[in-house]
Design a protein around this motif. Structure first.
Motif, short mmCIF file in Angstrom:
data_model
loop_
_atom_site.label_atom_id
_atom_site.label_comp_id
_atom_site.label_asym_id
_atom_site.label_seq_id
_atom_site.Cartn_x
_atom_site.Cartn_y
_atom_site.Cartn_z
N PHE A 126 35.93 -20.88 -27.61
CA PHE A 126 36.81 -21.05 -28.75
C PHE A 126 38.19 -20.48 -28.44
O PHE A 126 38.30 -19.41 -27.82
CB PHE A 126 36.25 -20.33 -29.98
N GLY A 155 39.72 -26.82 -34.67
CA GLY A 155 39.22 -25.70 -35.45
C GLY A 155 38.91 -26.03 -36.89
O GLY A 155 38.13 -25.33 -37.53
N GLY A 171 40.80 -21.50 -33.45
CA GLY A 171 39.42 -21.90 -33.72
C GLY A 171 39.01 -23.19 -33.03
O GLY A 171 37.89 -23.65 -33.20
N LEU A 220 37.54 -25.65 -30.35
CA LEU A 220 36.42 -25.49 -29.43
C LEU A 220 36.58 -26.42 -28.24
O LEU A 220 36.80 -27.63 -28.41
CB LEU A 220 35.10 -25.78 -30.15
#
Length: 227
Positions: free
Chosen positions: A182, A207, A187, A189
């Motif tokens: 992450f 995210g 956020g 990925l």
């Protein structure tokens, strides 16, 4: 906010600590007797609780001696922050593995990546099946109340809650996504998925995703048709 230590996860089943540039002689955790590290098996992942300062929990992802996936929770020692308590193990989740290979957002949930069960070409079609954990990324709550009959909770906003499918699933269509990370600022990925023969994948999930993405395996290998 512990920038003085680096934790090293060794495939054979040992977690080591480097403190201020020096490797400590005593492992943080040694669960070598529990682990099969043949081929692609072994101790494959380590994640610390977001409340680690207060609860001392961390989670490991390993292949046991029967060749199956285990997610277990351990606690740090009460007396030494550089050593875990091996007697504190609590099994959170297990999954049978039919073959010997392919065994690997800013919230407080635990994300678990599982390969498609192995062999070649996903012979059992697990990547596209929503009735198995294999070939998926799972998202579970290991801090809140457990769901009935489980050692963990299932977040209400998981994409397959109430659909009749396995509600732990966050994303699917993955072959062997054994390295994921992450972006702590956004956020987002990043999912590194091992290809079959012709393509490797780096997949991106923003995210603000609500989950449920299908990354294509085994219908596609990268940007080409597979089967």
């Amino acid at each position: 906010d512990d920038f003085g230590r680096v934790f090293i996860t060794e495939k054979r089943g040992v977690i080591r600590v480097v403190r201020d540039g020096e490797l400590l002689p005593t492992p943080f955790l040694n669960i070598d007797p529990l682990i099969s590290s043949f081929g692609e098996r072994g101790l494959l992942g380590l994640a610390f609780s977001p409340e680690y300062d207060s609860d001392g929990w961390f989670f490991v992802h390993y292949t046991n001696n029967a060749g199956d996936t285990v997610i277990a929770r351990y606690s740090v020692s009460d007396t030494n922050p550089d050593v875990a308590d091996p007697a504190s193990a609590q099994i959170i989740l297990t999954e049978d593995q039919p073959f010997t290979n392919h065994t690997g957002p800013n919230d407080d949930y635990l994300y678990i990546s599982l390969g498609d069960g192995g062999s070649g070409g996903d012979p059992r079609g697990f990547g596209q099946s929503l009735d198995t954990f294999l070939g998926k990324i799972l998202r579970i709550d290991v801090l809140g109340p457990a769901s009935p009959g489980l050692q963990y909770g299932i977040p209400d906003d998981n994409p397959f809650v109430g659909t009749g499918n396995m509600e732990e699933i966050w994303a699917y269509g993955l072959r062997n996504a054994w390295r994921n990370d992450f972006d702590p600022a956004t956020g987002d990925l990043y999912i590194a998925d091992v290809g079959q023969d012709a393509r490797e994948e780096v997949n991106f999930q923003p995210g603000d995703s609500m989950g449920g993405e299908n990354y294509g395996w085994k219908c596609r290998e990268g940007d080409i048709c597979f089967s």
